[in-house]
Enzyme design. Structure first.
Site, mmCIF file in Angstrom:
data_model
loop_
_atom_site.group_PDB
_atom_site.id
_atom_site.type_symbol
_atom_site.label_atom_id
_atom_site.label_comp_id
_atom_site.label_asym_id
_atom_site.label_seq_id
_atom_site.Cartn_x
_atom_site.Cartn_y
_atom_site.Cartn_z
ATOM 1 N N TYR A 108 50.453 8.837 54.123
ATOM 2 C CA TYR A 108 49.096 8.327 53.975
ATOM 3 C C TYR A 108 47.954 9.466 53.972
ATOM 4 C CZ TYR A 108 50.863 3.589 55.372
ATOM 5 O OH TYR A 108 51.631 2.496 55.126
ATOM 6 N N LYS A 141 64.481 7.568 58.669
ATOM 7 C CA LYS A 141 65.618 7.306 57.409
ATOM 8 C C LYS A 141 66.131 8.728 57.164
ATOM 9 C CE LYS A 141 67.283 5.087 53.856
ATOM 10 N NZ LYS A 141 68.019 3.611 54.227
ATOM 11 N N ASP A 162 65.700 0.373 57.670
ATOM 12 C CA ASP A 162 66.101 -0.631 57.062
ATOM 13 C C ASP A 162 66.985 -1.452 57.973
ATOM 14 O OD1 ASP A 162 68.067 1.424 57.011
ATOM 15 O OD2 ASP A 162 68.591 1.009 54.928
ATOM 16 N N ASP A 222 53.781 1.079 59.867
ATOM 17 C CA ASP A 222 52.726 0.021 59.174
ATOM 18 C C ASP A 222 53.682 -0.995 58.942
ATOM 19 O OD1 ASP A 222 50.637 -0.858 58.071
ATOM 20 O OD2 ASP A 222 50.820 0.073 56.197
ATOM 21 N N ASP A 247 53.730 -5.134 61.160
ATOM 22 C CA ASP A 247 53.584 -6.275 60.531
ATOM 23 C C ASP A 247 54.571 -7.251 60.929
ATOM 24 O OD1 ASP A 247 50.978 -5.380 59.674
ATOM 25 O OD2 ASP A 247 51.141 -6.424 57.615
HETATM 26 C C1 IPM Z 1 47.072 -1.073 59.251
HETATM 27 C C2 IPM Z 1 46.469 -1.248 57.749
HETATM 28 C C3 IPM Z 1 46.042 0.207 57.342
HETATM 29 C C4 IPM Z 1 47.244 1.168 57.510
HETATM 30 C C5 IPM Z 1 45.444 0.137 55.853
HETATM 31 C C6 IPM Z 1 44.509 -0.949 55.999
HETATM 32 C C7 IPM Z 1 45.105 1.527 55.593
HETATM 33 O O1 IPM Z 1 47.430 -1.694 57.049
HETATM 34 O O2 IPM Z 1 46.177 -0.673 60.179
HETATM 35 O O3 IPM Z 1 48.176 -1.238 59.274
HETATM 36 O O4 IPM Z 1 47.994 1.334 56.630
HETATM 37 O O5 IPM Z 1 47.107 1.912 58.392
HETATM 38 MG MG MG Z 2 49.319 -2.293 58.110
#
Ligand code: IPM
Ligand code: MG
Length: 360
Positions: free
Chosen positions: A146, A195, A227, A251, A255
């Site tokens: 990033y 990885k 993975d 990231d 989620d």
């Molecule tokens: C998160 C989001 C951010 C990230 C995006 C919006 C840049 O997905 O905070 O997880 O990837 O860090």
């Molecule tokens: Mg995110």
């Protein structure tokens, strides 16, 4: 206690959920005799509309001068938004990356646990849920893909895009230390995710994590490929205590981890650095499709405010009060639409904020 809080409502559902978190904080201030001073700044699409950039230097200066930052969410629909037909560094998300970098918030803590009351919302089978799960993802936040150099160019007539994934050992060491420190306060288990069968950066990650682990003999540490980790999260989530990983893996895995708790609308996060100044935000995004409808779940943001009290202000009792109020409201059967199930009472964003504030 007097605390200066920077509020970043942001885009989409951001303003609604931050409003509810502030409501709960105001109640805490009143009940426990604190003074919270708020300054609002713009970040994301709303800042682009106003200033042409996702985060101004003036806004960064305000955040730096405060004791903590509470954020809703930034961004719109990638693809159809006026905010996305521009260079990456001018898009809403760039504001978030900039504030993380400017405030040197290299450690992102994302807890994921299953509330007993929300077991019905969990997409996993009961035999997989077992006794539930309670984990923390410790995600590196200011390095890796990033923040590496990137560019798009034509090479021999073919469009070619490049992103670079770089970590130095110091960046790995400081996040690893945070991971082990938090494990010491929990069940003393670290799963370091990488990885290493492919990436050099992962091989360095593994080496440095092993060095740091030597200072924490009580902590059981396991290496896991990313993975495999994605698979283990839906096969046996109860095995995890602290997942320690780099920026992009964190990231994605965070989620996934949050979704298995039933709703991404429940999960808070804290981004910390070397000082007490932290940034607190829900793990979910700006959900532009439901913005302004008063149906978003404000709990993740309210729990993020609790993390702010705990980590930036050392107000543990007050943080406990918020967490207990959230648990109480769930026990009483109140649900926003994302976590609604049969026999429960559906309520709006505003109502959920009111209920939690009342129970603080
Ligand atoms: C998160 C989001 C951010 C990230 C995006 C919006 C840049 O997905 O905070 O997880 O990837 O860090
Ligand atoms: Mg995110």
């Amino acid at each position: 206690m007097d605390c200066k809080i920077t509020l970043i409502p942001g885009d989409g559902i951001g303003p609604e959920i931050v409003r509810e978190a502030k409501k709960v904080l105001d109640r805490i201030a009143e009940k426990y005799g604190h003074k919270f001073d708020y300054t609002k700044i713009l970040m994301g699409g709303c800042s682009i509309d106003e200033y042409g950039v996702p985060l101004t230097d003036e806004a960064v200066a305000i955040a730096k001068a405060s004791d903590a930052v509470l954020l809703g969410a930034v961004g719109g629909n990638v693809g159809n938004s006026k905010w996305y037909d521009v260079a990456p560094n001018l898009r809403p998300e760039a504001g978030l990356l900039k504030i993380r970098k400017e405030l040197e918030l290299f450690a992102n803590i994302r807890p994921a646990y299953l509330y007993k009351e929300l077991q019905d919302a969990c997409p996993l089978k009961p035999e997989i849920i077992g006794d539930g799960f309670d984990m923390v993802i410790m995600r590196e936040l200011t390095g890796g893909l990033y923040f590496g150099k990137r560019h798009t160019e034509e090479v021999d007539g073919v469009m070619t895009a490049t992103d670079t994934l770089t970590y130095n050992e110091d960046e790995i060491r400081r996040i690893a230390i945070k991971g082990f420190e938090i494990a010491m306060k929990r069940r003393k288990k670290v799963t370091s995710v990488d990885k290493a069968n492919v990436l050099d950066s992962s091989r360095l990650w593994r080496k440095v994590v092993k060095e740091v682990a030597a200072d924490y003999p009580e902590v059981e540490v396991t290496d896991m490929l990313v993975d495999n980790c994605a698979m283990q999260l839906v096969m046996n989530p109860g095995q995890f205590d602290v997942i320690l990983t780099e920026n992009m893996f964190g990231d994605i895995l965070s989620d996934e981890a949050s979704m298995i708790t039933g709703s991404i609308g429940m999960l808070s996060s804290a981004s910390l650095g070397k000082t007490k100044l932290g940034l607190y935000e829900p793990s979910h995004g700006s959900a532009p499709d439901i913005a302004g409808k008063d149906i978003a779940n404000p709990i993740a943001t309210i729990l993020s405010a609790a993390m702010m009290l705990r980590y930036s202000f050392d107000l543990d009792k007050e943080a406990d009060a918020i967490e207990a109020a959230v648990a109480q409201v769930l026990k009483e059967g109140y649900r926003t639409v994302d976590i609604m199930s049969e026999g429960m009472t559906q309520c709006s964003t505003t109502k959920m904020g009111d209920l939690i504030a009342e129970r603080v």
